[in-house]
Scaffold this active site. Structure first.
Site, PDB file in Angstrom:
ATOM      1  N   ARG A   1      10.792   1.410  -5.506  1.00 34.75           N
ATOM      2  CA  ARG A   1       9.939   2.317  -5.324  1.00 34.75           C
ATOM      3  C   ARG A   1       9.708   2.984  -3.881  1.00 34.75           C
ATOM      4  NH1 ARG A   1       3.812   2.583  -7.931  1.00 34.75           N
ATOM      5  NH2 ARG A   1       3.565   0.712  -6.382  1.00 34.75           N
TER       6      ARG A   1
ATOM      7  N   ARG B   1     -10.752  -0.401 -13.591  1.00 30.71           N
ATOM      8  CA  ARG B   1     -10.060  -1.599 -13.427  1.00 30.71           C
ATOM      9  C   ARG B   1     -11.040  -2.822 -13.828  1.00 30.71           C
ATOM     10  NH1 ARG B   1      -6.126   0.658  -9.998  1.00 30.71           N
ATOM     11  NH2 ARG B   1      -4.127  -1.015  -9.713  1.00 30.71           N
TER      12      ARG B   1
ATOM     13  N   ARG C   1       5.659   1.482  -0.140  1.00 32.01           N
ATOM     14  CA  ARG C   1       4.295   1.117   0.082  1.00 32.01           C
ATOM     15  C   ARG C   1       4.099  -0.289   0.693  1.00 32.01           C
ATOM     16  NH1 ARG C   1       1.229   2.569  -5.619  1.00 32.01           N
ATOM     17  NH2 ARG C   1       0.178   0.776  -5.351  1.00 32.01           N
TER      18      ARG C   1
ATOM     19  N   ARG D   1      -1.094  -8.737  -6.541  1.00 29.90           N
ATOM     20  CA  ARG D   1      -1.581  -7.715  -7.618  1.00 29.90           C
ATOM     21  C   ARG D   1      -1.461  -7.900  -8.911  1.00 29.90           C
ATOM     22  NH1 ARG D   1       1.991  -3.466  -5.291  1.00 29.90           N
ATOM     23  NH2 ARG D   1       1.323  -1.921  -6.922  1.00 29.90           N
TER      24      ARG D   1
ATOM     25  N   LYS E   1       2.042   3.999 -14.888  1.00 33.75           N
ATOM     26  CA  LYS E   1       0.962   4.853 -14.988  1.00 33.75           C
ATOM     27  C   LYS E   1       0.946   6.154 -14.440  1.00 33.75           C
ATOM     28  CE  LYS E   1      -1.925   1.794 -13.301  1.00 33.75           C
ATOM     29  NZ  LYS E   1      -0.745   0.613 -12.853  1.00 33.75           N
TER      30      LYS E   1
END
Ligand code: AP5
Ligand code: MG
Length: 223
Positions: free
Chosen positions: A124, A88, A157, A168, A13
């Site tokens: 990431r 969400r 993160r 998640r 996203k």
């Protein structure tokens, strides 16, 4: 035009949202980025949101809705905007419709399988200063561990650790995935395959947006 990006964590996203911002000039509103900044700056909102983010749960609707409302009031969203990570929940979607009832809504669901997602989130890296996102495999920085833009040391993160990623994903399936059906029913949903390269994914997104823009132009001419 309001573009809403749906998709599981790590589906792409943020990556797609930045490209839309650059190519179509629509400001990107990413609730995850706004919340992380609030946590970093230890604002009252950040203090309330930190725990939910840390354990991979959702921040309460009222806090996120207030954050988006404030961002929409900033004055640069009159020509449209792209939402990344919001709504969400169904309640958030309804609040969005109430706070900005403009109808031209394009919802893009980026689909990627769980193995792809876990691999991407493991690799990431993020710049803590400018929030630029890298990927050690697919989009590495020019110099190891350093941001191309400002030389800051890249970080991982906190919520990208495997057990939080699994949480998640669970939260996504339980609470957010139902928005796919919600927007399909409204006739606003477009699905794109997000498992290929960034270029392959964005080519599909461009098709959707170009068609929507052409349709909006025709509607205006007809009026
Ligand atoms: P948020 O920051 O929105 O996290 P998320 O939805 O879990 O999604 P991610 O940012 O992890 O993934 P992404 O889809 O943006 O993928 P990206 O492009 O980075 O939210 C974080 C937390 O904040 C939530 O858990 C919640 O607590 C809270 N929150 C936020 N919004 C909320 C709301 N509305 N309500 C309540 N709580 C809220 O890509 C991932 C990696 O893959 C990157 O390294 C990228 O470079 C790479 N990549 C991307 N696309 C490709 C590709 N096609 N090929 C190869 N690599 C790729
Ligand atoms: Mg993101």
């Amino acid at each position: 035009m309001r573009v809403i990006l749906l998709g599981a964590p790590g589906s792409g996203k943020g990556t797609v949202g930045e490209l839309i911002e650059r190519v179509y000039g629509l400001p990107r509103i990413a609730t995850g980025d706004l919340l992380r900044r609030a946590v970093q700056e230890k604002t009252p909102l950040g203090r309330k949101a930190a725990e939910s983010i840390g354990r991979g749960g959702l921040v309460p609707d009222d806090l996120v809705v207030a954050l988006v409302r404030e961002r929409l009031d900033a004055g640069d969203t009159g020509g449209g905007y792209v939402l990344d990570g919001f709504p969400r929940t169904i309640a958030q979607a309804q609040s969005l419709e109430a706070m900005d009832p403009r109808p031209a809504e394009v919802v893009i669901d980026i689909e990627a399988d769980e193995e792809t997602i876990i691999g991407r989130l493991e690799a990431r890296r993020l710049c803590p200063r400018c929030a630029a996102v890298y990927n050690l495999r697919s989009q590495p920085p020019r110099r190891a561990d350093l941001c191309d833009e400002d030389d800051e040391t890249l970080i991982r993160r906190d919520d990208d650790h495997p057990e939080i990623v699994r949480k998640r994903l669970r939260v996504y399936h339980e609470q957010t995935e139902r928005l796919v059906a919600y927007y399909a029913e409204k006739g606003a949903l477009h699905r794109v395959a997000g498992g290929g390269t960034v270029d392959e994914t964005f080519a599909q997104v461009r098709q959707v947006l170009d068609r929507a823009l052409a349709g909006a132009g025709k509607e205006q001419t007809a009026r």
